[in-house]
Design a protein around this motif. Structure first.
Motif, PDB file in Angstrom:
ATOM      1  N   LEU A   1       1.046 -13.747  22.696  1.00  0.00           N
ATOM      2  CA  LEU A   1       1.163 -12.330  22.332  1.00  0.00           C
ATOM      3  C   LEU A   1       2.475 -12.025  21.627  1.00  0.00           C
ATOM      4  N   GLU A   2       3.534 -12.711  22.077  1.00  0.00           N
ATOM      5  CA  GLU A   2       4.836 -12.512  21.456  1.00  0.00           C
ATOM      6  C   GLU A   2       4.757 -12.828  19.957  1.00  0.00           C
ATOM      7  N   GLY A   3       4.113 -13.946  19.650  1.00  0.00           N
ATOM      8  CA  GLY A   3       3.964 -14.343  18.257  1.00  0.00           C
ATOM      9  C   GLY A   3       3.074 -13.375  17.494  1.00  0.00           C
ATOM     10  N   ILE A   4       1.996 -12.922  18.145  1.00  0.00           N
ATOM     11  CA  ILE A   4       1.089 -11.981  17.493  1.00  0.00           C
ATOM     12  C   ILE A   4       1.828 -10.690  17.164  1.00  0.00           C
ATOM     13  N   MET A   5       2.719 -10.270  18.088  1.00  0.00           N
ATOM     14  CA  MET A   5       3.513  -9.065  17.822  1.00  0.00           C
ATOM     15  C   MET A   5       4.371  -9.245  16.571  1.00  0.00           C
ATOM     16  N   VAL A   6       5.016 -10.414  16.469  1.00  0.00           N
ATOM     17  CA  VAL A   6       5.876 -10.669  15.301  1.00  0.00           C
ATOM     18  C   VAL A   6       5.057 -10.584  14.023  1.00  0.00           C
ATOM     19  N   MET A   7       3.868 -11.208  14.028  1.00  0.00           N
ATOM     20  CA  MET A   7       3.054 -11.212  12.816  1.00  0.00           C
ATOM     21  C   MET A   7       2.560  -9.807  12.488  1.00  0.00           C
ATOM     22  N   GLY A   8       2.132  -9.061  13.506  1.00  0.00           N
ATOM     23  CA  GLY A   8       1.686  -7.687  13.278  1.00  0.00           C
ATOM     24  C   GLY A   8       2.810  -6.855  12.695  1.00  0.00           C
ATOM     25  N   ALA A   9       4.013  -7.053  13.247  1.00  0.00           N
ATOM     26  CA  ALA A   9       5.176  -6.320  12.756  1.00  0.00           C
ATOM     27  C   ALA A   9       5.440  -6.677  11.296  1.00  0.00           C
ATOM     28  N   LEU A  10       5.281  -7.959  10.977  1.00  0.00           N
ATOM     29  CA  LEU A  10       5.504  -8.398   9.594  1.00  0.00           C
ATOM     30  C   LEU A  10       4.528  -7.700   8.654  1.00  0.00           C
ATOM     31  N   GLY A  11       3.239  -7.682   9.038  1.00  0.00           N
ATOM     32  CA  GLY A  11       2.225  -7.037   8.201  1.00  0.00           C
ATOM     33  C   GLY A  11       2.559  -5.574   7.968  1.00  0.00           C
ATOM     34  N   GLY A  12       2.875  -4.866   9.061  1.00  0.00           N
ATOM     35  CA  GLY A  12       3.181  -3.444   8.947  1.00  0.00           C
ATOM     36  C   GLY A  12       4.424  -3.201   8.108  1.00  0.00           C
ATOM     37  N   ALA A  13       5.465  -4.019   8.336  1.00  0.00           N
ATOM     38  CA  ALA A  13       6.733  -3.823   7.630  1.00  0.00           C
ATOM     39  C   ALA A  13       6.558  -4.044   6.133  1.00  0.00           C
ATOM     40  N   LEU A  14       5.706  -5.022   5.763  1.00  0.00           N
ATOM     41  CA  LEU A  14       5.486  -5.280   4.337  1.00  0.00           C
ATOM     42  C   LEU A  14       4.827  -4.077   3.669  1.00  0.00           C
ATOM     43  N   VAL A  15       3.838  -3.491   4.376  1.00  0.00           N
ATOM     44  CA  VAL A  15       3.184  -2.311   3.810  1.00  0.00           C
ATOM     45  C   VAL A  15       4.197  -1.185   3.641  1.00  0.00           C
ATOM     46  N   MET A  16       5.044  -0.991   4.677  1.00  0.00           N
ATOM     47  CA  MET A  16       6.030   0.089   4.607  1.00  0.00           C
ATOM     48  C   MET A  16       6.995  -0.127   3.443  1.00  0.00           C
ATOM     49  N   LYS A  17       7.299  -1.424   3.167  1.00  0.00           N
ATOM     50  CA  LYS A  17       8.258  -1.705   2.104  1.00  0.00           C
ATOM     51  C   LYS A  17       7.658  -1.478   0.721  1.00  0.00           C
ATOM     52  N   PHE A  18       6.378  -1.913   0.561  1.00  0.00           N
ATOM     53  CA  PHE A  18       5.846  -1.950  -0.799  1.00  0.00           C
ATOM     54  C   PHE A  18       4.965  -0.768  -1.173  1.00  0.00           C
ATOM     55  N   LEU A  19       4.430  -0.048  -0.186  1.00  0.00           N
ATOM     56  CA  LEU A  19       3.592   1.089  -0.527  1.00  0.00           C
ATOM     57  C   LEU A  19       4.493   2.226  -1.007  1.00  0.00           C
ATOM     58  N   PRO A  20       4.192   2.817  -2.167  1.00  0.00           N
ATOM     59  CA  PRO A  20       5.051   3.914  -2.636  1.00  0.00           C
ATOM     60  C   PRO A  20       4.993   5.098  -1.674  1.00  0.00           C
ATOM     61  N   TYR A  21       6.140   5.697  -1.450  1.00  0.00           N
ATOM     62  CA  TYR A  21       6.203   6.789  -0.471  1.00  0.00           C
ATOM     63  C   TYR A  21       7.304   7.756  -0.877  1.00  0.00           C
ATOM     64  N   ASP A  22       7.029   9.055  -0.793  1.00  0.00           N
ATOM     65  CA  ASP A  22       8.036  10.027  -1.237  1.00  0.00           C
ATOM     66  C   ASP A  22       8.294  11.112  -0.196  1.00  0.00           C
ATOM     67  N   GLY A  23       8.597  10.716   1.005  1.00  0.00           N
ATOM     68  CA  GLY A  23       9.037  11.655   2.035  1.00  0.00           C
ATOM     69  C   GLY A  23       7.914  12.454   2.655  1.00  0.00           C
ATOM     70  N   GLY A  24       8.221  13.128   3.757  1.00  0.00           N
ATOM     71  CA  GLY A  24       7.246  13.970   4.446  1.00  0.00           C
ATOM     72  C   GLY A  24       6.318  13.158   5.325  1.00  0.00           C
ATOM     73  N   ALA A  25       5.400  13.857   6.009  1.00  0.00           N
ATOM     74  CA  ALA A  25       4.448  13.176   6.869  1.00  0.00           C
ATOM     75  C   ALA A  25       3.367  12.547   6.010  1.00  0.00           C
ATOM     76  N   GLY A  26       3.147  11.265   6.177  1.00  0.00           N
ATOM     77  CA  GLY A  26       2.200  10.577   5.313  1.00  0.00           C
ATOM     78  C   GLY A  26       1.081   9.941   6.109  1.00  0.00           C
ATOM     79  N   PHE A  27      -0.070  10.595   6.097  1.00  0.00           N
ATOM     80  CA  PHE A  27      -1.170  10.076   6.899  1.00  0.00           C
ATOM     81  C   PHE A  27      -1.706   8.776   6.313  1.00  0.00           C
ATOM     82  N   GLY A  28      -1.757   8.735   4.974  1.00  0.00           N
ATOM     83  CA  GLY A  28      -2.269   7.541   4.313  1.00  0.00           C
ATOM     84  C   GLY A  28      -1.389   6.333   4.623  1.00  0.00           C
ATOM     85  N   MET A  29      -0.087   6.538   4.528  1.00  0.00           N
ATOM     86  CA  MET A  29       0.868   5.482   4.845  1.00  0.00           C
ATOM     87  C   MET A  29       0.646   4.961   6.257  1.00  0.00           C
TER      88      MET A  29
END
Lengths: 314, 385
Positions: A35-63
């Motif tokens: 599970l520890e490893g799965i958490m790391v991988m899940g975090a990696l997936g989420g963090a990559l989306v947060m880094k590369f998906l364009p975002y311009d402030g405010g509450a973002g449901f799509g993000m």
């Protein structure tokens, strides 16, 4: 005080999500130490989306939805490594789980480092900066920062409970963890059920991972992994007697002790005692050990967990 | 064909073959990862990892770096001995990392603060680890606490405990503990001329001591009554109990020995003064988890562990030789993680080999039977004439 509440809730959400993952997997008969490893991988997936998906402030449901889905998807994919090894090839579940933990940290570090180096040849760090993207799913209620993943944790708690105890699927899943041969005798495919259990635990673990890193600052260093939270979650699961709602209670308790380590400086009476921070860091683990000492005697563990399914065995 | 069978049937040979398969597959995955990152230098990079100290230009420096690889092998060997010893008794000692920390803690503390000689530091270190192991064993034997979970909890408790206690042995500036060679020379392990042999001052008696421990553990497990009892407890607790073996005592004793071994690794490593402890460390030392890898790669045999722990150190060290402008040193961790993942399949590989052998044998005996039958028919035919 509000800070303590906030940290308690966010850590409790992480522990709850990951412990539910462990719970589903163990009810199907597979011990998921990865599970520890799965958490790391899940975090990696989420963090990559947060880094590369364009975002311009405010509450973002799509993000938020994209981050959630990415974490789930990567978690599920990664957990299939455990499923192949432990269900189809009957490998030792403890070794494979441990290997997955080592592999996830190494893989994430190598990936992030080479990504950073590819974008900037002088950058050899293993950090992902996702900047303001985190604000997309953090709402301010006065001083309290509501992380949407806290709500996700509660929703998933209810879903997992209903699934395990109120549906045909849940009954079959639990049968495979208690007595797989009996389950097979009435036509349930033990392999399929166990695969479902492990993949679901990957999904929940992945969400837990992304929740864990968004609890902190706007950057994450992947070399550090997730500081034993996956294992702490397993302890929460044992303490919660493999039952979703009891697990939720246990997660709150451990979340509180973990949060104390982060915010004890804000309390005058705790600060005046001059206890070194290392003691606060130890606290959740010590509590966990003591609690386990008194609750492990009558273990409610699924009977067939950890044993590879063998059709011919009686 | 007929002669090859008995050799392949040998358990040791099978373990050796499967370990080699795991290593090769691990290296292939590592190469693939390097190739994906940057195809041009991938071949050179993986060779750099495999060659390790052979990358050095002169034979003197090669020998020196070989010595340093050995210095790091000694603690890993002891950690892997700890894991495999417990595993033979049916316990998964994941608390190796914590026991290792405790060994480091007591060794440095008693060396620098109490100014004790090296053997006393080593002994105190071992005792600290053994005590932690004993706690784990007691909890398992009398309270049925899962050793994996309690081991992990103790890992973190030991890590923070070590950080706390070693504040007393910290350099004035920075976050590392003092260098024993300059501040507490009496605590540094003697080298008995090994340092001159390798041309490296960090090469000490730690290396021969670790190998001696491996042999001792092998003798204990395979040649003594106690070893037999411990293994019997691991195979079937109820059967062992029925035969009058004290299963609780065996569990606790195993964890004590396992904890002592891991702590000895930590103590030896830091008493060679090769490295310093970072008192702000926020993650459990990887030595413990690499110990698990080494134990399984060595086929759970103490003598096999000598080679597997050397191999893993060699690869991890070799990670430093990749071209750092394109790749990172963690590629070596990736390779060893893949290898341990594959080690989980050892049983699968072995069944595969055995199944093939059985089929081949069946075919052979069937052919033989046919031949005999044909011969009988012929001779019968001959008699009738």
């Amino acid at each position: 005080m509000i800070l303590l509440l906030q940290y308690t809730l966010i850590f409790a959400s992480v522990l709850l999500l990951v412990a539910l993952g462990g719970c589903v997997s163990e009810h199907s008969g597979v011990i998921n130490l990865g599970l520890e490893g799965i958490m790391v991988m899940g975090a990696l997936g989420g963090a990559l989306v947060m880094k590369f998906l364009p975002y311009d402030g405010g509450a973002g449901f799509g993000m938020f939805i994209c981050v959630l889905l990415a974490a789930m998807l990567i978690g599920v994919l990664y957990s299939s490594l455990l499923a192949v090894a432990c269900i189809n090839l009957k490998a030792d579940q403890t070794i494979v789980g441990t290997a997955l933990n080592m592999l996830a940290t190494a893989l994430a570090t190598v990936f992030v480092k080479s990504m950073n180096t590819a974008m900037n040849p002088n950058d050899h760090s293993s950090e992902i900066f996702y900047g303001k993207a985190k604000e997309a799913f953090v709402s301010k209620l006065g001083n309290f920062e509501l992380n949407w993943f806290m709500i996700v944790a509660v929703i998933l708690l209810v879903i997992v409970y209903v699934m395990l105890y109120k549906t045909k699927f849940g009954l079959r899943l639990r049968a495979c963890g208690e007595h797989p041969q009996a389950a097979a005798s009435v036509g349930i495919s033990v392999f399929k059920m166990r695969w479902a259990g492990v993949l679901l635990s990957g999904l929940l673990g992945g969400v837990g991972g992304i929740t864990y890193i968004t609890a902190g600052a706007s950057t994450w260093k992947f070399e550090n992994g997730v500081a034993g939270f996956g294992f702490l979650a397993l302890a929460v699961m044992i303490f919660g007697a493999w039952h979703p709602f009891k697990i939720a209670g246990a997660a709150l308790l451990f979340g509180l002790f973990r949060a104390l380590g982060n915010v004890y400086g804000a309390f005058d009476f705790l600060k005046s005692m001059n206890i070194p921070s290392a003691i606060y860091n130890m606290l959740p683990y010590i509590v966990c050990l003591i609690v386990l000492t008194f609750t492990s005697k009558n273990s409610k563990a699924p009977k067939a967990e950890g044993i590879p399914y063998d059709k011919g065995m009686r | 064909m007929n002669k090859k069978n008995p050799l392949l049937r040998n358990n040791g040979v099978q373990t050796f073959i499967t370990s080699i398969i795991c290593i090769i597959l691990g290296l292939i995955v590592g190469f693939a990862a390097l190739w994906i990152i940057n195809a041009d230098g991938a071949g050179q990079a993986i060779l750099g990892v495999i060659k390790n100290f052979f990358n050095k230009p002169t034979s003197a420096t090669r020998l020196q770096y070989f010595g340093q690889t050995l210095v790091k092998t000694a603690p890993l060997l002891l950690c892997s001995l700890s894991v495999l010893f417990a595993y033979k008794v049916g316990l998964f000692n994941i608390g190796v990392a914590g026991q290792y920390c405790l060994g480091v803690m007591m060794a440095i503390y008693s060396g620098y603060v109490w100014k004790l000689p090296w053997w006393a530091c080593l002994l105190l270190g071992i005792i600290a680890g053994a005590a932690s192991g004993a706690l784990c064993g007691l909890l398992k034997a009398y309270f049925n606490v899962n050793v994996v979970i309690s081991g992990i909890m103790l890992n973190w408790i030991s890590l923070y405990g070590t950080n706390l206690l070693l504040q007393a042995a910290k350099e004035k500036t920075g976050k590392d503990t003092v260098r024993l060679l300059s501040k507490a020379k009496q605590a540094v392990l003697p080298s008995l001329g090994l340092d001159k042999l390798f041309g490296d001052k960090y090469v000490t008696i730690a290396i021969p001591l670790a190998i001696i421990m491996a042999v001792l553990i092998w003798i204990l497990l395979d040649k003594t009554k106690l070893g037999f009892e411990l293994k019997a407890t691991g195979n079937n607790v109820n059967a062992a109990k029925y035969c009058g073996m004290k299963e609780n005592r065996n569990i606790i004793l195993t964890m004590v020995i396992g904890g002592g071994l891991a702590a000895m690794g930590g103590a030896l490593y830091y008493l060679s003064d090769y490295t310093q402890w970072n008192v702000n460390a926020s993650s459990v030392p990887g030595m413990g988890f690499n110990g698990i890898a080494a134990a399984f790669l060595g086929g759970l045999n103490p003598l096999g562990a000598i080679f597997s722990s050397y191999f893993i150190t060699h690869i991890t060290d070799g990670g430093a030789y990749v071209d750092l402008s394109h790749y990172c040193a963690q590629i070596a961790d990736l390779i060893s993680a893949v290898i341990i993942y594959l080690c989980g399949f050892v049983l699968f590989f072995k069944t595969l080999i055995n199944n093939r052998l059985r089929k081949a044998e069946e075919r052979f005996t069937a052919k033989e039977r046919d031949a005999v039958k044909a011969a009988e028919v012929k001779s019968e035919g001959g008699n009738q004439k």
